[in-house]
Design a protein around this motif. Structure first.
Motif, short mmCIF file in Angstrom:
data_model
loop_
_atom_site.label_atom_id
_atom_site.label_comp_id
_atom_site.label_asym_id
_atom_site.label_seq_id
_atom_site.Cartn_x
_atom_site.Cartn_y
_atom_site.Cartn_z
N ARG A 1 0.85 -1.19 0.00
CA ARG A 1 0.00 0.00 0.00
C ARG A 1 0.88 1.25 0.00
O ARG A 1 1.86 1.32 0.74
CB ARG A 1 -0.92 0.01 1.22
CG ARG A 1 -1.93 -1.12 1.23
CD ARG A 1 -2.86 -1.03 2.42
NE ARG A 1 -3.82 -2.12 2.44
CZ ARG A 1 -4.76 -2.27 3.36
NH1 ARG A 1 -4.86 -1.38 4.35
NH2 ARG A 1 -5.59 -3.29 3.32
N TYR A 2 0.52 2.18 -0.84
CA TYR A 2 1.22 3.45 -0.93
C TYR A 2 0.17 4.56 -0.99
O TYR A 2 -1.00 4.30 -1.29
CB TYR A 2 2.08 3.49 -2.20
CG TYR A 2 3.04 2.34 -2.32
CD1 TYR A 2 4.25 2.34 -1.64
CD2 TYR A 2 2.74 1.23 -3.12
CE1 TYR A 2 5.14 1.28 -1.74
CE2 TYR A 2 3.62 0.16 -3.23
CZ TYR A 2 4.81 0.19 -2.53
OH TYR A 2 5.67 -0.87 -2.63
N PRO A 3 0.59 5.81 -0.71
CA PRO A 3 -0.36 6.91 -0.92
C PRO A 3 -0.87 6.89 -2.36
O PRO A 3 -0.08 6.96 -3.31
CB PRO A 3 0.50 8.16 -0.64
CG PRO A 3 1.56 7.66 0.29
CD PRO A 3 1.87 6.26 -0.16
N GLU A 4 -2.16 6.73 -2.54
CA GLU A 4 -2.69 6.41 -3.86
C GLU A 4 -2.54 7.53 -4.87
O GLU A 4 -2.60 7.29 -6.07
CB GLU A 4 -4.16 5.98 -3.73
CG GLU A 4 -4.32 4.73 -2.86
CD GLU A 4 -5.57 3.94 -3.20
OE1 GLU A 4 -6.48 4.51 -3.85
OE2 GLU A 4 -5.64 2.77 -2.81
N HIS A 5 -2.33 8.76 -4.39
CA HIS A 5 -2.19 9.86 -5.32
C HIS A 5 -0.77 9.96 -5.89
O HIS A 5 -0.55 10.67 -6.88
CB HIS A 5 -2.54 11.19 -4.63
CG HIS A 5 -1.58 11.56 -3.54
ND1 HIS A 5 -1.59 10.96 -2.31
CD2 HIS A 5 -0.56 12.47 -3.52
CE1 HIS A 5 -0.63 11.48 -1.56
NE2 HIS A 5 0.02 12.41 -2.27
N LEU A 6 0.19 9.26 -5.27
CA LEU A 6 1.56 9.34 -5.75
C LEU A 6 1.73 8.56 -7.04
O LEU A 6 1.19 7.45 -7.19
CB LEU A 6 2.53 8.78 -4.71
CG LEU A 6 2.79 9.59 -3.44
CD1 LEU A 6 3.84 8.90 -2.59
CD2 LEU A 6 3.22 11.01 -3.79
N ALA A 7 2.49 9.13 -7.96
CA ALA A 7 2.84 8.40 -9.18
C ALA A 7 3.93 7.39 -8.85
O ALA A 7 4.64 7.49 -7.84
CB ALA A 7 3.33 9.37 -10.25
N VAL A 8 4.08 6.39 -9.71
CA VAL A 8 5.08 5.34 -9.49
C VAL A 8 6.46 5.96 -9.30
O VAL A 8 7.20 5.62 -8.36
CB VAL A 8 5.08 4.35 -10.66
CG1 VAL A 8 6.28 3.40 -10.56
CG2 VAL A 8 3.78 3.55 -10.69
N GLY A 9 6.83 6.88 -10.17
CA GLY A 9 8.14 7.51 -10.06
C GLY A 9 8.31 8.27 -8.76
O GLY A 9 9.41 8.33 -8.20
N GLU A 10 7.22 8.84 -8.25
CA GLU A 10 7.30 9.59 -6.99
C GLU A 10 7.52 8.66 -5.80
O GLU A 10 8.16 9.05 -4.81
CB GLU A 10 6.02 10.40 -6.80
CG GLU A 10 5.89 11.56 -7.78
CD GLU A 10 4.56 12.27 -7.69
OE1 GLU A 10 4.54 13.50 -7.91
OE2 GLU A 10 3.53 11.60 -7.40
N VAL A 11 7.01 7.43 -5.87
CA VAL A 11 7.25 6.46 -4.81
C VAL A 11 8.75 6.19 -4.69
O VAL A 11 9.33 6.21 -3.59
CB VAL A 11 6.48 5.15 -5.07
CG1 VAL A 11 6.92 4.07 -4.09
CG2 VAL A 11 4.98 5.38 -4.97
N PHE A 12 9.39 5.97 -5.83
CA PHE A 12 10.83 5.68 -5.80
C PHE A 12 11.63 6.92 -5.40
O PHE A 12 12.62 6.82 -4.68
CB PHE A 12 11.28 5.14 -7.16
CG PHE A 12 10.83 3.73 -7.41
CD1 PHE A 12 11.58 2.67 -6.95
CD2 PHE A 12 9.65 3.47 -8.08
CE1 PHE A 12 11.17 1.36 -7.15
CE2 PHE A 12 9.22 2.17 -8.30
CZ PHE A 12 9.99 1.11 -7.82
N ALA A 13 11.19 8.09 -5.84
CA ALA A 13 11.87 9.33 -5.45
C ALA A 13 11.76 9.54 -3.94
O ALA A 13 12.72 9.99 -3.29
CB ALA A 13 11.27 10.51 -6.20
#
Length: 236
Positions: free
Chosen positions: A83-95
């Motif tokens: 689970r991740y903050p759903e508004h984050l883009a994939v690239g933002e998760v890694f950033a």
């Protein structure tokens, strides 16, 4: 690498782990197996520092894992239901992850192999379960951790992605890293595992090489060997 020594954990009157001692060696893939409610999830939480044992200790390379949690920087983890903050883009998760460990070297091989850059701008909340699983696994590998903990890692993966993951796991093992995989898909584990840790009712009923388990249960495959354990076959 990581050693659990006499680990006990209870929630109220319910004992979840009762004196579990287990060593996770470098360059080995350990299959963590057992029926539902056996204590596998609690054991993983203890390894991750998300829970503390009531008794016993965890030791990483001879150093006790204390409450400050610094040792967790050496662990990569992929949960069963990421689970991740759903508004984050994939690239933002890694950033975001890279920002938490500034200057740390990264390994983005799985990002590329899974084709995640093609979803770089996609909000994780819109991803299918399989794509979320790819994100979680790539995140687990991101900092080339000494200890990888994967919970049902192939759930939702297509055959190509599953094959890529297995290739990277073998490479990690060859590099001397320690890998713990919890899964009910024993056919998948059979392809990878060097060792088996079998939990039942909070107790470690077997810990050792796969070959030893097969020999002592008189079986040729991991699934019937574990079934024999579940039927109460006595293991020396």
């Amino acid at each position: 690498m990581m050693t659990l020594d006499g680990i006990r954990k209870a929630y109220g009157a319910r004992t979840v782990l009762a004196g579990v001692s287990l060593s996770l060696a470098p360059g080995r893939i350990v299959a963590l197996v057992g029926p539902n409610g056996s204590g596998k999830t609690t054991l993983i939480k203890l390894l991750l520092g998300l829970a503390r044992p009531d008794a016993g200790r965890l030791v990483l390379d001879g150093v006790p894992c204390d409450a400050d949690g610094a040792y967790r920087a050496r662990i990569g983890y992929a949960p069963q239901a990421p689970r991740y903050p759903e508004h984050l883009a994939v690239g933002e998760v890694f950033a975001m992850l890279r920002a938490l460990r500034p200057g740390a070297p990264v390994d983005e091989a799985l990002v590329d192999d899974f084709g995640l850059r093609g979803e770089w701008a996609t909000p994780v909340g819109t991803l299918s379960g399989g794509w979320r699983q790819k994100v979680a696994i790539a995140c687990a590998f991101l900092f080339a951790p000494d200890l990888l903990i994967l919970d049902e890692p192939t759930a939702g993966l297509d055959p190509i992605a599953s094959g890529l993951l297995k290739s990277h796991l073998r490479a990690a093992r060859a590099a001397g890293r320690t890998i713990l995989i919890s899964s009910h898909i024993l056919v998948e584990l059979e392809e990878l595992a060097d060792d088996v840790a079998f939990l039942c009712d909070g107790q470690l009923r077997f810990a050792g090489p796969v070959d030893t388990l097969l020999r002592e249960t008189g079986t040729r495959r991991l699934e019937p060997a574990v079934a024999a354990l579940l039927r109460g076959l006595r293991i020396a």
